[in-house]
Design an enzyme around this catalytic site. Structure first.
Site, PDB file in Angstrom:
ATOM      1  N   GLY A 167      10.222 130.078  63.978  1.00 50.35           N
ATOM      2  CA  GLY A 167      10.036 128.744  64.528  1.00 50.35           C
ATOM      3  C   GLY A 167       8.574 128.375  64.562  1.00 50.35           C
ATOM      4  O   GLY A 167       7.697 129.235  64.504  1.00 50.35           O
ATOM      5  N   GLY A 181       3.810 122.474  67.789  1.00 48.84           N
ATOM      6  CA  GLY A 181       2.497 121.884  67.720  1.00 48.84           C
ATOM      7  C   GLY A 181       1.377 122.838  68.077  1.00 48.84           C
ATOM      8  O   GLY A 181       0.242 122.683  67.613  1.00 48.84           O
ATOM      9  N   VAL A 198       6.330 131.006  66.086  1.00 50.76           N
ATOM     10  CA  VAL A 198       7.084 132.094  66.705  1.00 50.76           C
ATOM     11  C   VAL A 198       7.624 133.004  65.610  1.00 50.76           C
ATOM     12  O   VAL A 198       8.174 132.533  64.605  1.00 50.76           O
ATOM     13  CB  VAL A 198       8.244 131.554  67.567  1.00 50.76           C
ATOM     14  CG1 VAL A 198       9.002 132.705  68.235  1.00 50.76           C
ATOM     15  CG2 VAL A 198       7.712 130.587  68.622  1.00 50.76           C
ATOM     16  N   LYS A 223       4.852 134.735  70.092  1.00 55.03           N
ATOM     17  CA  LYS A 223       4.378 133.355  69.969  1.00 55.03           C
ATOM     18  C   LYS A 223       2.877 133.433  69.716  1.00 55.03           C
ATOM     19  O   LYS A 223       2.094 133.840  70.589  1.00 55.03           O
ATOM     20  CB  LYS A 223       4.672 132.563  71.238  1.00 55.03           C
ATOM     21  CG  LYS A 223       4.182 131.132  71.176  1.00 55.03           C
ATOM     22  CD  LYS A 223       4.530 130.350  72.431  1.00 55.03           C
ATOM     23  CE  LYS A 223       6.006 130.002  72.453  1.00 55.03           C
ATOM     24  NZ  LYS A 223       6.321 129.047  73.536  1.00 55.03           N
ATOM     25  N   ASP A 226       9.205 120.238  80.151  1.00 51.79           N
ATOM     26  CA  ASP A 226       9.707 120.000  78.792  1.00 51.79           C
ATOM     27  C   ASP A 226      11.121 120.559  78.648  1.00 51.79           C
ATOM     28  O   ASP A 226      11.433 121.269  77.699  1.00 51.79           O
ATOM     29  CB  ASP A 226       8.766 120.621  77.769  1.00 51.79           C
ATOM     30  CG  ASP A 226       8.997 120.070  76.349  1.00 51.79           C
ATOM     31  OD1 ASP A 226       9.629 119.007  76.231  1.00 51.79           O
ATOM     32  OD2 ASP A 226       8.561 120.710  75.386  1.00 51.79           O
TER      33      ASP A 226
END
Length: 509
Positions: free
Chosen positions: A21, A24, A28, A43, A142
């Site tokens: 993944g 911004g 990952v 990450k 988020d």
């Protein structure tokens, strides 16, 4: 850079195996911890923004924030570090628990709207995770289905606290620097106002809406336009998009996504109490539970579990009863049905000359036409669940006359219509005053400010106000008319009490 890093070992132990993944701020990777010999997720901050002090601090803040949290529905932070580069700079990274599954967003895209109990079960798990964060004064900011990972077993785990902030920190506003995905952004976050845990509650309400309908409530040409719709427009009616959603579940969505913070759930415990109630109601309506719903049902608190049918509360005993000899099974079923006959409480069915009318769990509705929000809508199925230990209650009022309101109450939907001869009311708070009204149809769409009386709203009074005892059977005369709706209208609370409660309502023909 992503491809050249594959095969390297960060910190001398975390071997990067595959990119899974990107966002911004970071990419990952699936990685392998060569020391503990287990898969992990890494990450890794994008090198080109690592020199930005604000972005670097935000990335480090995520590691510090999530490292404080230990909760089954939060992806665990295992380690953090900074990988030196040949040019002398260092790229920070976070080592996370590896979840082998898919995101909640991917599930919705693949399967469309989820089964109603499944959607509520996932909302409960997400809410429990957010509750743990809020206890540490951390707001996620988020909350979206892209940040909810589903394990192979079906458990939900929330991740990506990349823009999480403590309640003492300031946020960024919409003027070109939006933080948070605008499909789920709360009005106050969009406007740059102070953000609390209620902002996460709003976003979770939108996620629940999407799980139930398969789509987000608002779309527009730009993210800013979507955010402004969250600021200015009410969330579309979830029941309009999916009619089989119960009024109780719709009420939870409505309150979670209220623009007015005074109407929105004040905190996660308040939201969880209603979510657990409606999960029990929806599971009972469905008649069965599978997968993650079964797991969450086992974890419900006692008040919510009491809403479930006996066989769902005690599955082991139910299976044993099915294994008994046929004669004993038949006897057990007779006793069981006699006790919980489709929502009819014990002792109610035996009335000389009268026959109790079984109603569905969804037939009961709170009625608060002179108030600006539902009156404990998530509890209202309790009045027809056949369990005398569960109740619906009014809100708390300072005076016996319900403040300045003429009344509030509960109505039963006896679809398609019924010539009711009596209404029995059971209450643990005897002494309140109530009238009985009925209607073939009534106007439920008038705003609460409207001055119309109950008669002008379509109701006909069958019984004038009277004192309700612990178990009161109230004779009704419909003059031969088949009426669909029967309303118990509470006009005065019991002496010395701030609330009135109802444990059972039963119509007789």
């Amino acid at each position: 850079m992503s491809e050249t890093l594959l095969g390297t070992a960060l910190g001398g132990r975390y071997r990067l195996d595959a990119q899974i993944g990107t966002g911004g701020m970071s990419t990952v990777y699936r990685a392998f911890d060569t020391v503990l010999e287990r898969p992990v997720a890494i990450k890794l901050m994008h090198r080109e923004i690592a020199s930005d002090s604000d972005q670097l601090e935000r990335f480090r803040r995520e590691a510090r924030a999530v490292a404080q949290l230990s909760q089954p529905h939060i992806v665990t932070v295992i380690d953090a570090g900074e990988e030196p580069q040949p040019d002398g700079e260092a790229i920070p990274y976070i080592v996370l628990e590896y979840v082998d599954g898919e995101t909640l967003k991917a599930l919705i895209r693949r399967s469309g709207p989820l089964e109603i109990p499944e959607a509520i079960a996932y909302a409960i798990e997400i809410a429990r995770a957010l509750g743990a964060a809020h206890e540490h004064h951390i707001v996620h900011r988020d909350v979206k289905p892209q940040n909810v990972l589903l394990t192979k077993e079906g458990t939900a785990k929330i991740t990506d606290f990349g823009i999480a902030r403590t309640l003492t920190e300031q946020g960024l506003t919409l003027d070109g620097r939006v933080l948070g995905t605008t499909d789920y952004v709360s009005p106050e976050q969009a406007l740059g106002d102070p953000v609390t845990g209620q902002s996460d509650i709003y976003s979770l309400g939108v996620v629940l809406y999407e799980m139930l309908t398969g789509a987000v409530p608002f779309t527009a040409e730009t993210p800013v336009a979507v955010a402004m719709r969250h600021v200015r427009e009410e969330i579309p009616d979830v029941q309009h998009r999916r009619p089989e959603v119960s009024a109780a579940t719709a009420a939870v969505v409505d309150r979670a996504t209220a623009k007015d913070l005074a109407r929105r759930y004040p905190d996660i415990p308040a939201l969880l109490a209603d979510l657990e109630d409606v999960l029990a109601v929806e599971a009972a309506r469905a008649g069965q539970a599978t997968g993650e719903v079964t797991t969450v049902l086992r974890s419900l608190h006692a008040p919510a579990r009491r809403r479930l049918p006996w066989r769902m509360r005690h599955p082991a005993r139910w299976l044993v009863s099915l294994a008994l000899p046929a004669g004993l099974v038949a006897l057990g079923l007779v006793l069981l049905l006699g006790r919980t006959h489709r929502g009819i409480a014990p002792g109610v069915a035996a009335k000389p000359g009268l026959t109790a009318v079984p109603l569905e769990q969804t037939s009961a509705h709170d009625y608060n036409p002179y108030g600006n929000e539902p009156e404990h809508a998530a509890q209202v199925a309790n009045v027809v669940d056949g369990d005398p230990n569960t109740v619906w209650s009014t809100e708390h009022y300072a005076g016996a006359t319900l403040g300045r309101k003429p009344g509030t109450g509960v109505y039963l939907d006896a679809v398609p219509g019924l010539r009711a001869r009596a209404l029995e009311v059971q209450t643990p708070t005897p002494g309140f005053t109530a009238a009985v009204y009925a209607a073939r149809a009534f106007n439920s769409g008038l705003p609460f400010e409207a001055p119309q009386s109950l008669a002008e709203r379509g109701w006909t009074q069958l019984v004038p106000p009277r004192t309700i005892g612990a178990q009161s059977t109230i004779p009704l005369d419909t003059q031969g008319a088949r009426l669909r709706y029967y309303l118990l209208w509470i006009t005065r609370l019991p002496p010395g009490s701030e609330t009135a409660a109802i444990s059972g309502m039963t119509l007789f023909r």
